[in-house]
Design an enzyme around this catalytic site. Structure first.
Site, PDB file in Angstrom:
ATOM      1  N   HIS A  54       5.761  33.107  36.705  1.00 56.82           N
ATOM      2  CA  HIS A  54       6.538  33.437  35.522  1.00 56.82           C
ATOM      3  C   HIS A  54       5.737  34.404  34.644  1.00 56.82           C
ATOM      4  CE1 HIS A  54       4.259  29.765  34.145  1.00 56.82           C
ATOM      5  NE2 HIS A  54       3.930  30.653  33.225  1.00 56.82           N
TER       6      HIS A  54
HETATM    7  P1  TYD Z   1       5.165  25.464  33.741  1.00 55.82           P
HETATM    8  O1  TYD Z   1       4.544  26.232  32.618  1.00 55.82           O
HETATM    9  O2  TYD Z   1       6.372  26.038  34.389  1.00 55.82           O
HETATM   10  O3  TYD Z   1       4.040  25.170  34.852  1.00 55.82           O
HETATM   11  P2  TYD Z   1       3.415  26.103  35.998  1.00 55.82           P
HETATM   12  O4  TYD Z   1       3.669  27.514  35.604  1.00 55.82           O
HETATM   13  O5  TYD Z   1       1.958  25.744  35.985  1.00 55.82           O
HETATM   14  O6  TYD Z   1       4.042  25.721  37.281  1.00 55.82           O
HETATM   15  O7  TYD Z   1       5.464  23.994  33.231  1.00 55.82           O
HETATM   16  C1  TYD Z   1       5.885  22.980  34.107  1.00 55.82           C
HETATM   17  C2  TYD Z   1       6.689  21.964  33.306  1.00 55.82           C
HETATM   18  O8  TYD Z   1       5.894  21.382  32.282  1.00 55.82           O
HETATM   19  C3  TYD Z   1       7.908  22.579  32.642  1.00 55.82           C
HETATM   20  O9  TYD Z   1       9.012  21.704  32.839  1.00 55.82           O
HETATM   21  C4  TYD Z   1       7.579  22.598  31.179  1.00 55.82           C
HETATM   22  C5  TYD Z   1       6.515  21.530  31.005  1.00 55.82           C
HETATM   23  N1  TYD Z   1       5.516  21.911  30.002  1.00 55.82           N
HETATM   24  C6  TYD Z   1       5.563  21.364  28.731  1.00 55.82           C
HETATM   25  O10 TYD Z   1       6.439  20.524  28.413  1.00 55.82           O
HETATM   26  N2  TYD Z   1       4.623  21.729  27.802  1.00 55.82           N
HETATM   27  C7  TYD Z   1       3.644  22.627  28.086  1.00 55.82           C
HETATM   28  O11 TYD Z   1       2.799  22.952  27.208  1.00 55.82           O
HETATM   29  C8  TYD Z   1       3.615  23.224  29.405  1.00 55.82           C
HETATM   30  C9  TYD Z   1       2.561  24.233  29.778  1.00 55.82           C
HETATM   31  C10 TYD Z   1       4.557  22.833  30.326  1.00 55.82           C
END
Ligand code: TYD
Length: 137
Positions: A54
Site C-alpha cells: 500500500h
Molecule cells: P496494515 O497497515 O494494512 O498492515 P500491513 O501493511 O503491515 O499488512 O494493517 C493491518 C490491519 O491492522 C488493518 O486492518 C488495520 C489495522 N491497524 C490498526 O488498526 N492500527 C494501526 O496503527 C495499524 C498500523 C494497523
C-alpha cells in the site's frame, strides 16, 4: 511535492553499546524529519512472508528491523528500489505517496514503525492502479 524512491533514505541511528548490550534511542524531530504520533510493531510474521502492499497519502514513517531481517520494496510509479533491513540501528525513512511492500521476513523478526500520524484508513491507498493514477496523474 512529488516524492520518489530516492527520497527514501537510510538513517543512521545512535547506538550506545557496552558489555551489557546496546541501546538505540530515537527522538522525534531530531533523528527523524517528523514528530512521532504513533508507534507500532510487526511480529509473529511467518518466515518468508510479505506485508505492506500500500501507499499513504500523507503519512511519513521510519521503519526499523529491530530483530531479524526483511526487504522493503519501494515504488514511486516510475522506479523501484529494494532495501534489505537487518540492523536495529538503521531506519528507513519513507515519505508520503510511496508504494511499499515488506518481503522475505525472517522468522522471529520484529519490524518497528514510527509514524507521523495516528491510524487513518482514509490515508491508505491499497490498490496499485489507483496509486499509479494518483501519482502520475
Ligand atoms: P496494515 O497497515 O494494512 O498492515 P500491513 O501493511 O503491515 O499488512 O494493517 C493491518 C490491519 O491492522 C488493518 O486492518 C488495520 C489495522 N491497524 C490498526 O488498526 N492500527 C494501526 O496503527 C495499524 C498500523 C494497523
Amino acid at each position: 511535492m512529488k516524492t520518489t524512491v530516492h527520497d527514501c533514505t537510510l538513517i543512521d541511528l545512535p547506538k550506545i553499546s557496552d558489555r551489557q548490550g546496546a541501546i538505540t534511542p530515537i527522538y522525534g524531530g531530531v533523528h527523524l524529519p517528523f514528530s512521532i504520533q504513533r508507534i507500532y510493531y510487526l511480529y509473529d510474521v511467518p518466515g518468508g512472508e510479505s506485508r505492506g502492499g500500500h501507499a499513504h497519502r500523507q503519512l511519513q514513517q521510519l521503519i526499523v528491523s529491530v530483530m531479524g531481517a526483511f526487504d522493503v520494496v519501494l515504488d514511486d510509479g516510475f522506479e523501484r528500489r529494494r532495501i534489505h533491513l537487518d540492523r536495529a540501528y538503521y531506519g528507513l525513512y519513507i515519505p508520503h505517496m510511496i508504494w511499499r511492500e515488506l518481503e522475505n521476513f525472517s522468522s522471529g523478526g520484529i519490524c518497528l514503525v514510527l509514524a507521523s500520524m495516528l491510524y487513518d484508513e482514509g490515508d491508505y491507498i491499497r490498490d496499485y492502479e489507483a496509486f499509479y493514477r494518483e501519482k502520475t496523474g
